[in-house]
Design a protein around this motif. Structure first.
Motif, PDB file in Angstrom:
ATOM      1  N   SER A 189       1.442   9.630  21.309  1.00  0.00           N
ATOM      2  CA  SER A 189       0.417  10.590  20.892  1.00  0.00           C
ATOM      3  C   SER A 189       1.010  11.984  20.822  1.00  0.00           C
ATOM      4  CB  SER A 189      -0.743  10.577  21.889  1.00  0.00           C
ATOM      5  OG  SER A 189      -1.607  11.686  21.664  1.00  0.00           O
ATOM      6  N   TYR A 227      -8.100  10.670  24.926  1.00  0.00           N
ATOM      7  CA  TYR A 227      -7.999   9.783  23.777  1.00  0.00           C
ATOM      8  C   TYR A 227      -9.077   8.704  23.919  1.00  0.00           C
ATOM      9  CZ  TYR A 227      -5.223   6.901  27.032  1.00  0.00           C
ATOM     10  OH  TYR A 227      -4.788   6.177  28.113  1.00  0.00           O
ATOM     11  N   ASP A 267      -1.277   4.955  22.586  1.00  0.00           N
ATOM     12  CA  ASP A 267      -2.215   6.075  22.737  1.00  0.00           C
ATOM     13  C   ASP A 267      -1.746   7.158  23.696  1.00  0.00           C
ATOM     14  OD1 ASP A 267      -3.990   4.955  20.967  1.00  0.00           O
ATOM     15  OD2 ASP A 267      -5.148   3.917  22.497  1.00  0.00           O
TER      16      ASP A 267
END
Length: 218
Positions: free
Chosen positions: A64, A75, A60
């Motif tokens: 990303s 996020y 994440d």
């Protein structure tokens, strides 16, 4: 704890005390990947404990498309009990620009969502949209930084152990940790691990397949 990481503890405290008990701050020392969590405040938000490892750093943050200038903001992930957490992470570097740690801010959105839903119920026909971008990551310069970080995590995970003396099970356990943390989602990491453990790429792939098969059966 690395001194570059330790200096962020007051920053974590002031963030948590400024924004309240629904805001958790977690500090990671990435020189010790398997036990990277070295400080938490308001850790009832996600239950993170000192001595645990990172969870979302690679999937994440580093991978990303929003990861830029050493941070990824806003996020989302869900806790085991279903609460939606809004999260942001910034990397911590030393004077030589080497990544030493990360500071993560996790916000429990439960109360925010409840209030939004209540306000929406008073104003009909107001759309309530939550979007999340999933476009592929292509920035070459950022990928160079990501590969550097991944390689450093691999080096720290394997350490300076005499790999030729490691048992097969010990090598598999290291690969299991890296597979669970998403290390192998980053291009080139299979080669790096094979080189560090003095085994072939084929052997690394076979260990990963063995790990996945055991997880599936379990």
């Amino acid at each position: 704890m690395d001194s570059n990481v330790q200096q962020y503890i007051p920053v974590a405290d002031v963030i948590a005390k400024t924004f309240g008990s629904d805001v958790e701050v977690v500090i990671h020392d990435l020189t010790i990947p398997q036990n990277s969590v070295v400080y938490t405040i308001n850790n009832h938000v996600t239950g993170r404990q000192v001595g645990q490892s990172f969870n979302h750093l690679i999937t994440d943050v580093l991978l990303s498309q929003n990861f830029t200038n050493d941070y990824s903001a806003n996020y989302y992930f869900h806790t085991d009990d279903g609460r939606l957490i809004k999260s942001s992470t910034v990397l911590i570097r030393d004077h030589d620009k080497k990544v030493k740690g990360a500071l993560c801010i996790n916000i429990d959105t439960t109360k925010i969502t409840e209030n939004i839903n209540w306000l929406s119920s008073l104003v009909p026909h107001v759309p309530n949209k939550l979007s999340e971008s999933t476009l592929p990551f292509e920035n070459t310069n950022e990928m160079d930084h990501i590969n550097e970080i991944a390689n450093d995590l691999i080096d720290k995970t394997i350490g300076n152990k005499p790999v030729d003396l490691l048992r097969r099970e010990e090598k598999i356990e290291m690969i299991r940790f890296m597979e669970q943390k998403g290390v192998f989602l980053i291009r080139g990491t299979i080669d790096r691990v094979a080189e560090k453990l003095n085994i072939s790429k084929v052997t690394v792939y076979s260990y990963i397949d063995e790990i996945k098969e055991k997880n599936h059966k379990g």
